[in-house]
Design an enzyme around this catalytic site. Structure first.
Site, PDB file in Angstrom:
ATOM      1  N   TYR A 170       0.837  -1.208   0.000  1.00 15.32           N
ATOM      2  CA  TYR A 170       0.000   0.000   0.000  1.00 15.32           C
ATOM      3  C   TYR A 170       0.869   1.253   0.000  1.00 15.32           C
ATOM      4  O   TYR A 170       0.606   2.206  -0.750  1.00 15.32           O
ATOM      5  CB  TYR A 170      -0.900  -0.021   1.233  1.00 15.32           C
ATOM      6  CG  TYR A 170      -1.809   1.171   1.385  1.00 15.32           C
ATOM      7  CD1 TYR A 170      -3.005   1.240   0.680  1.00 15.32           C
ATOM      8  CD2 TYR A 170      -1.492   2.216   2.253  1.00 15.32           C
ATOM      9  CE1 TYR A 170      -3.863   2.327   0.829  1.00 15.32           C
ATOM     10  CE2 TYR A 170      -2.333   3.304   2.408  1.00 15.32           C
ATOM     11  CZ  TYR A 170      -3.523   3.351   1.691  1.00 15.32           C
ATOM     12  OH  TYR A 170      -4.365   4.424   1.831  1.00 15.32           O
ATOM     13  N   ARG A 242      -0.640   7.578  17.604  1.00 16.97           N
ATOM     14  CA  ARG A 242      -1.188   8.020  16.335  1.00 16.97           C
ATOM     15  C   ARG A 242      -1.826   9.408  16.478  1.00 16.97           C
ATOM     16  O   ARG A 242      -2.313   9.770  17.548  1.00 16.97           O
ATOM     17  CB  ARG A 242      -2.263   7.039  15.832  1.00 16.97           C
ATOM     18  CG  ARG A 242      -1.755   5.630  15.515  1.00 16.97           C
ATOM     19  CD  ARG A 242      -0.906   5.611  14.275  1.00 16.97           C
ATOM     20  NE  ARG A 242      -0.481   4.264  13.920  1.00 16.97           N
ATOM     21  CZ  ARG A 242       0.677   3.714  14.305  1.00 16.97           C
ATOM     22  NH1 ARG A 242       1.522   4.404  15.070  1.00 16.97           N
ATOM     23  NH2 ARG A 242       0.996   2.495  13.914  1.00 16.97           N
TER      24      ARG A 242
END
Length: 348
Positions: A170, A242
């Site tokens: 990806y 994150r």
């Protein structure tokens, strides 16, 4: 397709229009952010197979867009990426090449594609920023292909190391969009650019526990654990960090990029570094939003994935110093409420 009032000068095609970000853009446009001179067209895989060049070209010839927001991609969470890296590479390379080349062939004025912070090398310095993908491109006229190749080979730190091994397929496919954007500008003068969002979440996400991203997967897990009266098991240590951006905030920023941002260089769309949270903290926010009162268990036999990929939003702040992001816990609360209400129909 949105209702049009007045003279239309922009026909905006949104690929991946029924996914997380596409639905958010559609909502923001419908809630008053659309303009009278814009016609918005949201398409999905039901309208065309974008891995097929002929179907992609036919879609562009049918709708004749002047502008494109390119969101369509094969996407998934950590464990789906680990299992299907080749599929992620092949499908996304085909989709991106077909969309960008069809845009060029049909005279689209501007394309905004969606990258990811996973494109950056795994071993890098933090925070990551746009200078790590920068190649000097003049704004006057295109140069020749040898000049493009020289510039690509000279300095882009994005190519100075491999991405994290868990999602290399990806990541490399997304890296190539930036190369294609620069190539189309160098050779043809096309205004193709890209945004680099951090971890996106919100209504209409993919809440599949096995294949979805971390936050929607956790929301689904909490829902099921609450229904069953069982402990909540979280994969990994909970320590990775994150930056999460609410899909509705990202949608508003996409509209700004489409209308106002005039660089070929990509721009990071993210909350600030100070808003980074651990997976444990994200889980705790979901537990609070869904009023889960059971035990939290961390399964450390599962992979953590990349520990951090902290991004700087300094460039965005130079353009939009007063942009207001939705507070993380409020966005989580709204997303959990949407999931509870729409559980029967949500992607899961």
């Amino acid at each position: 397709m949105t209702e049009v009032v007045g003279t239309v000068t922009k026909r905006i095609l949104v690929t991946g229009g029924t996914g997380l970000v596409g639905r958010a853009i559609e909502k923001v446009v419908a809630d008053g952010e659309g303009r009278p001179d814009e016609e918005w067209i949201f398409v999905s895989s039901r309208d065309a197979d974008l891995t097929n060049a002929a179907e992609t070209k036919a879609l562009f010839e049918q709708h004749k867009p002047t502008h494109v927001i390119h969101l369509a991609a094969m996407v998934g969470g950590l464990f789906k990426n680990i299992r299907y890296n080749l599929d992620f590479w092949r499908r996304n390379i085909h989709i991106n090449d077909n969309v960008l080349h069809s845009a060029y062939e049909t005279g689209v004025q501007k394309v905004v594609s969606c990258l990811s912070t996973c494109i950056f090398p795994d071993k890098t310095t933090y925070p990551i920023d746009e200078s790590m993908v920068s190649i000097s491109i003049p704004t006057h006229s295109p140069r020749n292909v040898p000049a493009l190749l020289n510039s690509l080979l000279s300095c882009p730190q994005i190519h100075n190391g491999p991405p994290h091994s868990s999602n290399f397929g990806y990541s490399y496919a997304k890296r190539m969009i930036d190369i294609q954007n620069r190539g189309y500008f160098e050779q043809h003068g096309c205004r193709f650019t890209a945004v680099i969002p951090t971890n996106v979440f919100g209504p209409h996400d993919n809440f599949n526990i096995e294949d979805g991203h971390v936050l929607p997967g956790l929301i689904h897990k909490v829902y099921l654990a609450k229904q069953a009266g069982s402990p909540l098991t979280i994969w990994g240590t909970g320590k990775p960090r994150r930056q999460f951006i609410y899909s509705l905030d990202l949608a508003r920023l996409f509209l700004w990029v489409l209308r106002e941002y005039d660089e070929v260089e990509p721009i990071i769309l993210s909350v600030g570094e100070e808003d980074e949270v651990s997976i444990r903290e994200a889980a705790e926010a979901i537990v609070e939003a869904m009023d889960f009162r059971g035990e939290l268990v961390f399964d450390t036999t599962k992979a953590d994935g990349q520990f951090k990929k902290t991004a700087s939003n300094a460039k965005l702040r130079r353009y939009l110093p007063s942009f207001q992001f939705t507070p993380f816990r409020q966005a989580v609360k709204e997303t959990c409420a949407w999931f509870n209400t729409n559980y029967a129909d949500a992607r899961k």
